[in-house]
Design an enzyme around this catalytic site. Structure first.
Site, PDB file in Angstrom:
ATOM      1  N   LYS A   1      32.333   5.412  17.668  1.00 21.48           N
ATOM      2  CA  LYS A   1      30.858   5.381  17.589  1.00 21.48           C
ATOM      3  C   LYS A   1      30.689   6.854  17.238  1.00 21.48           C
ATOM      4  CE  LYS A   1      29.626   1.477  20.691  1.00 21.48           C
ATOM      5  NZ  LYS A   1      28.884   0.607  19.817  1.00 21.48           N
TER       6      LYS A   1
ATOM      7  N   ARG B   1      33.080  -9.645  21.411  1.00 19.72           N
ATOM      8  CA  ARG B   1      33.262 -10.897  21.012  1.00 19.72           C
ATOM      9  C   ARG B   1      34.897 -11.197  21.186  1.00 19.72           C
ATOM     10  NH1 ARG B   1      31.111  -9.898  15.101  1.00 19.72           N
ATOM     11  NH2 ARG B   1      29.673  -8.639  16.635  1.00 19.72           N
TER      12      ARG B   1
HETATM   13  N1  BES Z   1      28.641  -2.527  22.883  1.00 23.12           N
HETATM   14  C1  BES Z   1      28.058  -2.918  21.501  1.00 23.12           C
HETATM   15  C2  BES Z   1      26.682  -3.235  21.383  1.00 23.12           C
HETATM   16  C3  BES Z   1      25.585  -2.498  21.950  1.00 23.12           C
HETATM   17  C4  BES Z   1      24.729  -1.796  21.298  1.00 23.12           C
HETATM   18  C5  BES Z   1      25.347  -2.715  23.297  1.00 23.12           C
HETATM   19  C6  BES Z   1      23.477  -1.088  21.905  1.00 23.12           C
HETATM   20  C7  BES Z   1      24.180  -1.952  23.746  1.00 23.12           C
HETATM   21  C8  BES Z   1      23.315  -1.302  23.244  1.00 23.12           C
HETATM   22  C9  BES Z   1      28.845  -3.665  20.566  1.00 23.12           C
HETATM   23  O1  BES Z   1      30.137  -3.836  21.168  1.00 23.12           O
HETATM   24  C10 BES Z   1      28.916  -3.130  19.409  1.00 23.12           C
HETATM   25  O2  BES Z   1      29.426  -2.075  19.137  1.00 23.12           O
HETATM   26  N2  BES Z   1      28.566  -3.951  18.209  1.00 23.12           N
HETATM   27  C11 BES Z   1      28.384  -3.618  16.936  1.00 23.12           C
HETATM   28  C12 BES Z   1      29.043  -4.698  16.098  1.00 23.12           C
HETATM   29  C13 BES Z   1      29.310  -4.551  14.668  1.00 23.12           C
HETATM   30  C14 BES Z   1      30.551  -3.509  14.673  1.00 23.12           C
HETATM   31  C15 BES Z   1      29.509  -5.675  13.935  1.00 23.12           C
HETATM   32  C16 BES Z   1      27.214  -3.409  16.490  1.00 23.12           C
HETATM   33  O3  BES Z   1      26.260  -3.958  17.154  1.00 23.12           O
HETATM   34  O4  BES Z   1      26.846  -2.351  16.005  1.00 23.12           O
HETATM   35 MN    MN Z   2      31.547  -2.086  20.393  1.00 17.20          MN
END
Ligand code: BES
Ligand code: MN
Ligand code: ZN
Length: 507
Positions: free
Chosen positions: A281, A355
């Protein structure tokens, strides 16, 4: 933790640091809410006029502090807004009371004792006020005040609350207060877990907390460590956890009641820190990712609450715990994982890790053939885009169950909204190498994640998925009973679902 008692003391005779009263929006300015009569009398019946002169309107969320007149045994009166005054004989909305009690308790951080003289019409008002007060009083101070951890840099929660107007000898009022105390305490524990920094709360540490609490309460607990997970073929949990120095865990908590007729399984996403992994990230997106175990925290607290409440239902909690880190041993984009179910998953983005851990836990939970499974997860940023920061999404493989969860959430004061699982979006996850990919269409990413999870739920099992990515962690200014940081999102919904399942008034 704040102590709370139902008191028979009168508002005029109670000795405390402050008295809390309610003020509502009337047609011609603020009106003093029931419960505050003795306080109004001490103001010579002019409390509403004084509030009006101070610019108070009685709006929801408003907090006005006044110097107390002679005749009261407190130095300060706090008037909290209750929104529009209910018409005729209608009683105040529970969520309004919960929020008002929370705002008052927040305004009293650092104080010793306060009397709450809010309108208590019936037992459900007792529930709302007790929950709101104890949730609003919450403060996370474990890391403040240096070595002594005395929290001196931050303000401690209000130490003691006397709830006036409730009937301490009334069975229903007493039971409502006791229940609310347990629920609020468990919501606050979920908040503590979320707020604990990720260098202290790794999967092993979280599992140890679960183990200790379970032992204390006679909940059966089983912890699969990384060795057992590897041996057992949990490719999803291992695939996410293998990049970290802190190895993953799968925790099972089983609360059973001898008279139970139903069995619920709760499954929680427990990423103790989500860096994104090799699909790292960017800065600006990782500072709050200690919150990525909020689903597991909610599940843990809900199982503990069910046990402490002695509900006549069996509740199994599954905590899928891992830390998502980049390293030489981390899963790469392009890797294929063999999941616990036997399915293969091509990992196209290591940041879609929730997931993967949930999939294994859902398959495992399905083996016991529970009457229903509910998973809770901070799963997608897409759900935050769709519903904002205060509302969680509800998806399910059963329309009636999805509706029930939405209604239950509403009943306990948690904002949620039903979301679909459109079958046509499944093909976006087709993989040329494996059975499925962990990514799909960019649009509707929250639904894509839900569709992925659905594939790992056992045949014929009723299942719902709560995506709490928005409401799990609050970054803005505190409001009502919601503090900054961990909120304890979904605990109250899960507990109410267990209560309704126990009493048989759910489908
Ligand atoms: N933990 C994150 C989602 C999240 C985002 C939680 C903001 C709390 C606040 C999750 O693991 C994630 O990174 N999801 C990605 C998925 C994508 C790579 C398909 C996302 O939502 O960008
Ligand atoms: Mn994630
Ligand atoms: Zn995540």
């Amino acid at each position: 933790m704040t102590a709370l008692t139902l008191s028979t003391a009168g508002a005029a005779t109670l000795r405390a640091d402050a008295l809390v009263v309610g003020v509502a929006k009337g047609a011609k300015g603020p009106v003093v809410a029931p419960g505050a009569e003795p306080v109004d009398a001490a103001f010579d019946g002019k409390l509403a006029a004084v509030l009006d002169a101070l610019g108070a309107s009685g709006a929801d969320g408003e907090v006005t502090k006044l110097a107390a007149p002679a005749g009261l045994k407190v130095p300060v009166v706090i008037a909290v807004g209750l929104g529009d005054a209910p018409e005729d004989d209608a009683s105040y909305d529970e969520e309004i009371l919960r929020k008002a009690a929370g705002s008052a308790a927040r305004a009293l951080h650092g104080a010793k004792k306060a009397g709450f003289a809010l309108p208590v019409e019936d037992a459900s008002a007792v529930t709302a006020i007790v929950e709101g007060a104890l949730l609003g009083a919450y403060a996370f101070t474990a890391y403040q005040g240096g070595e002594k951890k005395d929290g001196k840099n931050g303000k401690q929660p209000l130490a003691e609350i006397a709830l006036l107007g409730a009937k301490p000898r009334d069975k229903e009022h007493k039971a409502a207060a006791e229940r609310a105390k347990i629920v609020a305490a468990e919501v606050n524990i979920a908040r503590d877990l979320v707020n604990t920094p990720p260098n202290d709360l790794n999967p092993e540490a979280f599992a140890a907390v679960a183990q200790a609490t379970a032992k204390e309460l006679g909940i059966k607990v089983q912890v699969l460590d990384d060795k057992a997970l590897l041996k057992g073929g949990y490719g999803g949990i291992m695939g996410v956890g293998r990049g970290s120095e802190a190895p993953p865990r799968l925790v099972k908590l089983a609360y059973t009641h001898p008279k139970a007729e139903k069995h619920l399984a709760f499954v929680g996403k427990g990423i103790t820190y989500d860096s994104g992994g090799i699909s790292l990230k960017p800065a600006g997106h990782n500072e709050t990712m200690k919150c990525d175990m909020a689903g597991a925290a909610a599940v843990f607290s809900a199982v503990v609450a069910a046990a402490r409440l002695g509900l006549e239902v069996n509740v199994t909690g599954w905590l899928a715990l891992a830390e998502n880190m980049p390293s030489g041993s981390a899963t790469r984009p392009g890797d294929v994982l063999r999941m616990y179910s036997g399915k293969t998953v091509e990992v196209l983005n290591t940041d879609a890790e929730g997931r993967l851990v949930l999939a294994d836990a859902l398959t495992k939970a399905s083996e016991e053939n529970p009457d229903a499974i509910v998973d809770v997860a901070t799963l997608t940023g897409a759900m935050v885009f769709a519903l904002g920061n205060r509302t969680f999404g509800v998806m399910a493989n059963d329309d009636a169950f999805r509706t029930s969860l939405h209604e239950i959430a509403e009943e306990v004061g948690e904002a949620s909204w039903p979301m679909p699982l459109p079958a046509d979006m499944r093909k976006g996850m087709d993989s040329s190498t494996a059975d499925i990919a962990n990514m799909g269409e960019r649009m509707g990413g929250g639904l894509v994640a839900g569709l992925f999870l659905k594939e790992f739920v056992g045949e014929g099992i009723t299942w719902a998925h709560l995506d709490i990515a928005g409401p799990a962690f609050h970054e803005g200014a505190p409001y009502g009973y919601t503090p900054k940081g961990g909120t304890g999102s979904a605990v109250r919904t899960l507990v109410r679902l267990a209560e309704r399942t126990a009493s048989g008034d759910l489908g």
